[in-house]
Design a protein around this motif. Structure first.
Motif, PDB file in Angstrom:
ATOM      1  N   ARG A 276      -8.148  -1.020  18.785  1.00 13.56           N
ATOM      2  CA  ARG A 276      -9.399  -1.661  19.164  1.00 13.56           C
ATOM      3  C   ARG A 276      -9.165  -2.653  20.298  1.00 13.56           C
ATOM      4  N   GLU A 277     -10.027  -2.658  21.265  1.00 11.37           N
ATOM      5  CA  GLU A 277      -9.927  -3.562  22.406  1.00 11.37           C
ATOM      6  C   GLU A 277     -10.994  -4.648  22.282  1.00 11.37           C
ATOM      7  N   ALA A 278     -10.592  -5.865  22.603  1.00 11.76           N
ATOM      8  CA  ALA A 278     -11.560  -6.954  22.606  1.00 11.76           C
ATOM      9  C   ALA A 278     -12.519  -6.797  23.785  1.00 11.76           C
ATOM     10  N   SER A 279     -13.624  -7.504  23.738  1.00 12.20           N
ATOM     11  CA  SER A 279     -14.635  -7.362  24.783  1.00 12.20           C
ATOM     12  C   SER A 279     -14.135  -7.808  26.143  1.00 12.20           C
ATOM     13  N   ASP A 280     -13.159  -8.726  26.185  1.00  9.00           N
ATOM     14  CA  ASP A 280     -12.613  -9.190  27.458  1.00  9.00           C
ATOM     15  C   ASP A 280     -11.473  -8.331  27.951  1.00  9.00           C
ATOM     16  N   GLY A 281     -11.170  -7.233  27.289  1.00  6.40           N
ATOM     17  CA  GLY A 281     -10.115  -6.332  27.736  1.00  6.40           C
ATOM     18  C   GLY A 281      -8.783  -6.598  27.107  1.00  6.40           C
ATOM     19  N   ALA A 282      -8.607  -7.745  26.429  1.00  5.36           N
ATOM     20  CA  ALA A 282      -7.325  -8.045  25.789  1.00  5.36           C
ATOM     21  C   ALA A 282      -7.241  -7.319  24.463  1.00  5.36           C
ATOM     22  N   ARG A 283      -6.039  -6.962  24.069  1.00  2.00           N
ATOM     23  CA  ARG A 283      -5.854  -6.241  22.813  1.00  2.00           C
ATOM     24  C   ARG A 283      -6.055  -7.214  21.655  1.00  2.00           C
ATOM     25  N   GLN A 284      -6.860  -6.818  20.701  1.00  2.00           N
ATOM     26  CA  GLN A 284      -7.182  -7.663  19.552  1.00  2.00           C
ATOM     27  C   GLN A 284      -6.206  -7.387  18.421  1.00  2.00           C
ATOM     28  N   ALA A 285      -5.513  -8.403  18.002  1.00  2.00           N
ATOM     29  CA  ALA A 285      -4.545  -8.242  16.918  1.00  2.00           C
ATOM     30  C   ALA A 285      -5.275  -8.214  15.592  1.00  2.00           C
ATOM     31  N   PRO A 286      -5.149  -7.166  14.829  1.00  2.00           N
ATOM     32  CA  PRO A 286      -5.871  -7.075  13.552  1.00  2.00           C
ATOM     33  C   PRO A 286      -5.277  -8.006  12.513  1.00  2.00           C
ATOM     34  N   GLU A 287      -6.155  -8.748  11.863  1.00  4.22           N
ATOM     35  CA  GLU A 287      -5.708  -9.640  10.795  1.00  4.22           C
ATOM     36  C   GLU A 287      -5.815  -8.866   9.481  1.00  4.22           C
ATOM     37  N   LEU A 288      -4.886  -7.983   9.255  1.00  6.59           N
ATOM     38  CA  LEU A 288      -4.925  -7.105   8.097  1.00  6.59           C
ATOM     39  C   LEU A 288      -3.610  -7.161   7.351  1.00  6.59           C
ATOM     40  N   SER A 289      -3.592  -6.542   6.174  1.00  7.36           N
ATOM     41  CA  SER A 289      -2.391  -6.546   5.356  1.00  7.36           C
ATOM     42  C   SER A 289      -1.320  -5.686   5.989  1.00  7.36           C
ATOM     43  N   PRO A 290      -0.042  -5.900   5.658  1.00  2.00           N
ATOM     44  CA  PRO A 290       1.030  -5.098   6.240  1.00  2.00           C
ATOM     45  C   PRO A 290       1.002  -3.666   5.728  1.00  2.00           C
ATOM     46  N   GLN A 291       1.775  -2.807   6.378  1.00  2.00           N
ATOM     47  CA  GLN A 291       1.872  -1.417   5.968  1.00  2.00           C
ATOM     48  C   GLN A 291       2.468  -1.336   4.566  1.00  2.00           C
ATOM     49  N   PRO A 292       2.040  -0.338   3.785  1.00  2.00           N
ATOM     50  CA  PRO A 292       2.547  -0.238   2.402  1.00  2.00           C
ATOM     51  C   PRO A 292       4.027   0.084   2.368  1.00  2.00           C
ATOM     52  N   GLY A 293       4.674  -0.320   1.272  1.00  2.00           N
ATOM     53  CA  GLY A 293       6.093  -0.059   1.094  1.00  2.00           C
ATOM     54  C   GLY A 293       6.364   0.436  -0.311  1.00  2.00           C
ATOM     55  N   LEU A 294       7.656   0.346  -0.738  1.00  2.03           N
ATOM     56  CA  LEU A 294       8.031   0.834  -2.061  1.00  2.03           C
ATOM     57  C   LEU A 294       7.351   0.044  -3.183  1.00  2.03           C
ATOM     58  N   ALA A 295       7.094  -1.231  -2.929  1.00  2.00           N
ATOM     59  CA  ALA A 295       6.437  -2.037  -3.960  1.00  2.00           C
ATOM     60  C   ALA A 295       5.018  -1.562  -4.244  1.00  2.00           C
ATOM     61  N   ASP A 296       4.435  -0.821  -3.306  1.00  2.97           N
ATOM     62  CA  ASP A 296       3.062  -0.355  -3.481  1.00  2.97           C
ATOM     63  C   ASP A 296       2.989   1.022  -4.134  1.00  2.97           C
ATOM     64  N   ILE A 297       4.133   1.663  -4.374  1.00  5.66           N
ATOM     65  CA  ILE A 297       4.103   2.990  -4.987  1.00  5.66           C
ATOM     66  C   ILE A 297       3.558   2.914  -6.417  1.00  5.66           C
ATOM     67  N   GLU A 298       3.908   1.841  -7.128  1.00  4.52           N
ATOM     68  CA  GLU A 298       3.397   1.697  -8.494  1.00  4.52           C
ATOM     69  C   GLU A 298       1.878   1.595  -8.491  1.00  4.52           C
ATOM     70  N   THR A 299       1.327   0.839  -7.526  1.00  6.50           N
ATOM     71  CA  THR A 299      -0.130   0.744  -7.411  1.00  6.50           C
ATOM     72  C   THR A 299      -0.728   2.100  -7.071  1.00  6.50           C
ATOM     73  N   LEU A 300      -0.035   2.834  -6.192  1.00  4.81           N
ATOM     74  CA  LEU A 300      -0.483   4.176  -5.850  1.00  4.81           C
ATOM     75  C   LEU A 300      -0.510   5.074  -7.086  1.00  4.81           C
ATOM     76  N   CYS A 301       0.514   4.972  -7.888  1.00  3.21           N
ATOM     77  CA  CYS A 301       0.568   5.781  -9.119  1.00  3.21           C
ATOM     78  C   CYS A 301      -0.554   5.406 -10.087  1.00  3.21           C
ATOM     79  N   ASP A 302      -0.851   4.110 -10.163  1.00  2.00           N
ATOM     80  CA  ASP A 302      -1.942   3.691 -11.041  1.00  2.00           C
ATOM     81  C   ASP A 302      -3.263   4.299 -10.603  1.00  2.00           C
ATOM     82  N   GLY A 303      -3.486   4.327  -9.292  1.00  2.00           N
ATOM     83  CA  GLY A 303      -4.729   4.914  -8.797  1.00  2.00           C
ATOM     84  C   GLY A 303      -4.822   6.394  -9.094  1.00  2.00           C
ATOM     85  N   VAL A 304      -3.692   7.100  -8.965  1.00  2.00           N
ATOM     86  CA  VAL A 304      -3.694   8.539  -9.241  1.00  2.00           C
ATOM     87  C   VAL A 304      -3.827   8.789 -10.740  1.00  2.00           C
TER      88      VAL A 304
END
Length: 424
Positions: A276-304
């Motif tokens: 996503r690009e900001a309106s002024d042309g600068a790249r907008q850094a997303p304020e989001l959670s980090p990419q999933p890792g091994l610690a998130d596999i248990e949560t993934l299993c719970d969802g499945v």
């Protein structure tokens, strides 16, 4: 000098462009200049360039030689033979030089001297600039022979060695200037070719980087959307079935669908946020959670598990010491395998999931006891298996999938943990 040099450069560029568009203009201008500067003076002096007429006047005693006075038609014919070939000096340099050299030799064998002889040096320059270099030694030999003939003719007035020095120096200058300009043009052509090649390579690198990034985003989108939609569809079907039998279970299914949809939306925002690009042309850094890792596999299993699968998950070895890129790869491979199990084996299937670190290798094993098998994309080498293999290849790994000997389906991925593999 700066503005003047810039104007001269622009003028030279315009002349080169005009010459490429109309090459005959410059060749005609050179021939016309030779006529005006060197042919007309000879015609004004009665067609002869001699310094005496052989009658023993003062000039004869002074120079001790006389040139032959030729009739006007002969002078015109010799001048035409010297000047007209210059019109082809760039297209047929060797032919032009040969014709002018022949006329030059004929003229001096008749004992006549013409100012238009300068055409021989112009032809030598053109041959050095436009002709084949392997023919230059023959042209130099012809020039040397012609200069010796002239030096012998003027020997009553000038020393043969002095005449040879002047004439050969002039010929050498014409040859050197032609070779210098040829070398300069070749150098500029090489620089232009190199610049064009670098520009092409830059465009290819940009296209390759774009394709690589597109493939990476496509893999992420496939994993996120494919997995979460499979879970949502399964929960929706279960909720629709449970609505009439156990309304509270239908409500629970709807809540799980909402949670799964929000999770998918958050992951999509994280993946697409970097694009996503900001309106002024600068790249907008997303304020989001980090990419999933091994610690998130248990949560993934719970969802499945909420979608109907029975999952037994275990890890062996120091899995927490893996870098973030390796953990994301493991998570996506597990996610894709569980998604396909949910789609093809159905609810109620038991899945054994193991992530094992063995020395310099990490092994992921996913095995289910589904009796329906795994038709469709798995057997057809669909995008899911291709995506897992692409991710594993980043770490020098492999992925295999197929039916187990005692029923069900097995997926096994082996990743290389050596630093060289992770740097690919």
């Amino acid at each position: 000098m700066g503005p003047l040099a810039a104007r001269l450069a622009r003028g030279g560029q315009r002349l080169r462009l005009a010459d490429r568009a109309h090459p005959w203009v410059l060749d005609t201008a050179v021939a016309a200049l030779v006529v005006l500067m060197f042919c007309l003076p000879d015609l004004v002096h009665h067609g002869g360039a001699g310094v005496g007429d052989g009658d023993g006047d003062g000039d004869r005693h002074r120079f001790q030689f006389a040139f032959t006075r030729l009739p006007l038609p002969a002078v015109l014919a010799l001048q035409a033979g010297l000047v007209l070939p210059l019109l082809w000096r760039r297209r047929r340099p060797m032919t032009t030089f040969a014709v002018i050299a022949g006329v030059f030799a004929l003229q001096w064998s008749l004992g006549a001297a013409l100012r238009a002889d300068v055409a021989l040096f112009i032809a030598l320059y053109s041959l050095a600039l436009h002709g084949q270099l392997r023919r230059l030694p023959w042209a130099c030999a012809v020039i040397a022979a012609g200069m010796v003939l002239v030096a012998v003719r003027v020997s009553p007035a000038v020393s043969v060695w002095d005449a040879l020095f002047f004439l050969l120096s002039t010929a050498t200058a014409a040859l050197a200037v032609g070779l210098m300009v040829r070398s300069r043009r070749a150098q500029l052509a090489g620089l232009r070719e190199r610049a064009a090649r670098l520009e092409t390579e830059r465009d290819q690198r940009i296209r390759l980087a774009t394709a690589t990034e597109r493939a990476r985003v496509a893999r992420e989108m496939h994993d996120i959307v494919g997995h979460n939609l499979s879970v949502i569809i399964t929960l929706a079907d279960a909720g629709a079935y449970a609505t009439d039998i156990a309304p509270e279970r239908g409500k629970e299914a709807l809540q799980l669908i909402g949670d799964t949809g929000r999770t998918a939306l958050g992951e999509l925002r994280r993946v697409l946020g970097v694009l996503r690009e900001a309106s002024d042309g600068a790249r907008q850094a997303p304020e989001l959670s980090p990419q999933p890792g091994l610690a998130d596999i248990e949560t993934l299993c719970d969802g499945v598990r909420t979608a109907g699968l029975e999952i037994v998950y275990r890890t062996v070895g120091e899995v927490d010491a893996l870098d973030r890129g390796m953990q994301l790869t493991v998570y996506r491979i597990v996610q894709e395998a569980l998604t396909n199990t949910l789609k093809h084996a159905g609810a109620g299937t038991r899945v054994n999931l193991a992530v094992v670190v063995e020395d310099e290798r990490l092994v992921i094993r996913i095995r289910d006891n589904g009796t329906a098998g795994h038709p469709g994309p798995w057997n057809e080498e669909g995008h899911g298996l291709v995506g897992m293999r692409e991710r594993a290849a980043l770490y020098g790994g492999t992925v295999s999938a197929g039916p187990a000997a005692d029923g069900g389906w097995t997926v096994e991925a082996a990743l290389d943990l050596t630093p060289e593999a992770g740097a690919r």
